[in-house]
Design an enzyme around this catalytic site. Structure first.
Site, PDB file in Angstrom:
ATOM      1  N   GLY A 193       0.919  -0.684  -0.153  1.00  0.00           N
ATOM      2  CA  GLY A 193      -0.310  -0.152   0.316  1.00  0.00           C
ATOM      3  C   GLY A 193       0.805   1.172  -0.151  1.00  0.00           C
ATOM      4  N   GLY A 224       0.350   5.847   0.147  1.00  0.00           N
ATOM      5  CA  GLY A 224      -0.555   7.153   0.794  1.00  0.00           C
ATOM      6  C   GLY A 224       0.414   8.376   0.472  1.00  0.00           C
ATOM      7  N   GLY A 225      -0.555   9.224   1.509  1.00  0.00           N
ATOM      8  CA  GLY A 225       0.336  10.568   1.780  1.00  0.00           C
ATOM      9  C   GLY A 225       1.657  10.789   2.394  1.00  0.00           C
ATOM     10  N   PHE A 226       1.202   9.523   3.345  1.00  0.00           N
ATOM     11  CA  PHE A 226       2.585   9.598   4.460  1.00  0.00           C
ATOM     12  C   PHE A 226       3.494   8.751   4.428  1.00  0.00           C
ATOM     13  CE2 PHE A 226      -1.205   5.796   4.684  1.00  0.00           C
ATOM     14  CZ  PHE A 226       0.325   4.608   4.871  1.00  0.00           C
ATOM     15  N   GLY A 227       3.318   7.370   3.356  1.00  0.00           N
ATOM     16  CA  GLY A 227       4.997   6.861   3.001  1.00  0.00           C
ATOM     17  C   GLY A 227       3.686   5.546   2.143  1.00  0.00           C
ATOM     18  N   VAL A 239       3.382   1.524   3.275  1.00  0.00           N
ATOM     19  CA  VAL A 239       2.807  -0.205   3.898  1.00  0.00           C
ATOM     20  C   VAL A 239       3.484  -1.211   3.242  1.00  0.00           C
ATOM     21  CG1 VAL A 239       1.354  -1.949   4.593  1.00  0.00           C
ATOM     22  CG2 VAL A 239       0.954   0.902   4.285  1.00  0.00           C
ATOM     23  N   LYS A 280       4.027   0.659   8.594  1.00  0.00           N
ATOM     24  CA  LYS A 280       3.866   1.474   7.964  1.00  0.00           C
ATOM     25  C   LYS A 280       4.995   2.379   8.484  1.00  0.00           C
ATOM     26  CE  LYS A 280       0.267   5.158   8.516  1.00  0.00           C
ATOM     27  NZ  LYS A 280      -1.277   6.024   8.806  1.00  0.00           N
ATOM     28  N   ASP A 322     -10.651  11.434   9.899  1.00  0.00           N
ATOM     29  CA  ASP A 322     -10.644  10.771   8.767  1.00  0.00           C
ATOM     30  C   ASP A 322     -10.853   9.208   8.462  1.00  0.00           C
ATOM     31  OD1 ASP A 322      -9.708  10.982   6.203  1.00  0.00           O
ATOM     32  OD2 ASP A 322      -7.474  10.791   6.929  1.00  0.00           O
TER      33      ASP A 322
END
Length: 356
Positions: free
Chosen positions: A55, A57-60, A62, A76, A174
């Site tokens: 996976g 996302g904007g965070f980094g 997975v 994560k 969220d």
């Protein structure tokens, strides 16, 4: 140029040290009995040097990993963090306080060299893979309505626990299909607490002045970005939940309706209901399926009311879903359009009194 580069590097070094000190202080002042602290070397070993990405996302990103005892986990890795480690601290602080069948379990974390969170592995991935546009390449297969219905109830129960079951009330801010993970039995588990806010149980209204508006376009409650609409509270999560359920119904991206995710789709729903629309979305096989889908639609419309005071509590949402459809009414019609990436819109309301 050399002087400028020197000061930039020194500033970056100071910020990095401040983040580490903030996280160290947080760990020193909190006890984590069931959550283990790992080194960066441990993280590399359990993910086979980040070999299996599952996976992003904007965070980094997975990655799939495995603990020394063979237990599968999801790692994560936070690479796009903001501030002085507040998002990392926020997530650990929030989820470490939880223990519920509909909340993902945090197994461990690491803050040395890189920040990482280790969660229980969810073999069926996130909810967004099973809903949405028919042409979506991420959609693996269509879930039965009984499964979707139970997922909707499970998410609501998880939110009820966060709002009322913890010693400290947790507001997620969220809720969306991407943040709902599914285990092997398709039991939903709320994840990603990076935007969550802790508050005292007696507090019903929170201030976001320090953090600013938070959430995801299309799911963010109107009062979060337009304070004249109402106060930010646990009802903001209820709005996001309602939008998530509407996505599960397939209304926002249904080609047959001509409704897109950026349009005022609730108006279309009301128009169809007022005209006696026989709601039969894809996959309906019998009257039980139809009733479950209709209950999800009516409850979601109550959840996305523009005025937070008009929305039910999440406990009431659970009662509505588990109760009889005969007790459900069509809620007042809200002409508020969800915000887009271009510009938020103001709100207005009118009422509908038709009973279903």
């Amino acid at each position: 140029m050399l002087i400028i580069c020197f000061f930039k590097r020194r500033s970056s070094w100071r910020k990095g040290n401040k983040r580490k000190e903030n996280i160290k202080e947080f760990i020193r002042t909190n006890e984590f009995h069931a959550i283990k602290l790992y080194t960066y070397s441990d993280i590399k070993k359990m993910t086979n040097s980040f070999n299996n990405k599952i996976g992003e996302g904007g965070f980094g990103s997975v990655y799939r990993g495995k603990l020394p005892d063979g237990c599968p986990v999801a790692v994560k890795l936070l690479t796009n963090t903001k501030g002085n480690g507040e998002d990392f601290i926020n997530e650990v602080a929030s989820i470490s306080r939880t223990s519920h069948v509909n909340i993902v379990t945090l197994v461990g974390f690491s803050y040395q060299k890189k920040r990482a969170l280790i969660y229980e592995f969810m073999p069926n991935g996130s909810l967004d893979k099973y809903i949405g546009n028919k042409e979506s390449p991420n959609k693996s297969f269509q879930l039965e309505w009984k499964t979707l219905y139970q997922i909707a109830i499970g998410i609501a129960r998880g939110l009820e626990y966060l709002h009322r079951g913890c010693n400290t009330r947790i507001m997620h801010f969220d809720i969306k299909p991407n943040n709902i993970l599914l285990d092997k039995d398709f039991t939903p588990k709320i994840s990603d607490f990076g935007l969550a806010k802790l508050c005292k149980k007696k507090e019903s209204v929170v201030s976001l002045s320090v953090y600013g508006a938070r959430g995801t376009i299309g799911y963010i409650a109107p009062e979060v970005f337009c304070r004249s609409v109402g106060s930010v509270s646990h009802k903001s999560d209820v709005y996001s939940y309602g939008m998530t359920v509407i996505d599960m119904l397939g209304v926002r991206e249904n080609e047959d309706t001509g409704v897109t995710s950026d349009s005022c789709f609730p108006n279309w729903i009301y128009e169809q209901l007022e005209q006696g629309f026989d709601f039969s979305p894809e996959g309906i096989t019998d009257e039980d399926d139809k009733e479950m889908a209709m209950k999800m639609m009516l409850v979601s419309l109550w959840c996305i009311q523009t005025n937070p005071a008009d929305r039910p509590s999440i406990r009431k949402v659970v009662e509505m879903l588990e109760g009889s459809i005969d007790s459900l009414h069509i809620p007042p019609k809200s002409n508020f359009c969800p915000p887009t990436d271009e510009s938020p819109q103001q709100s207005s309301t009118s009422s509908v009194t038709t009973q279903i």
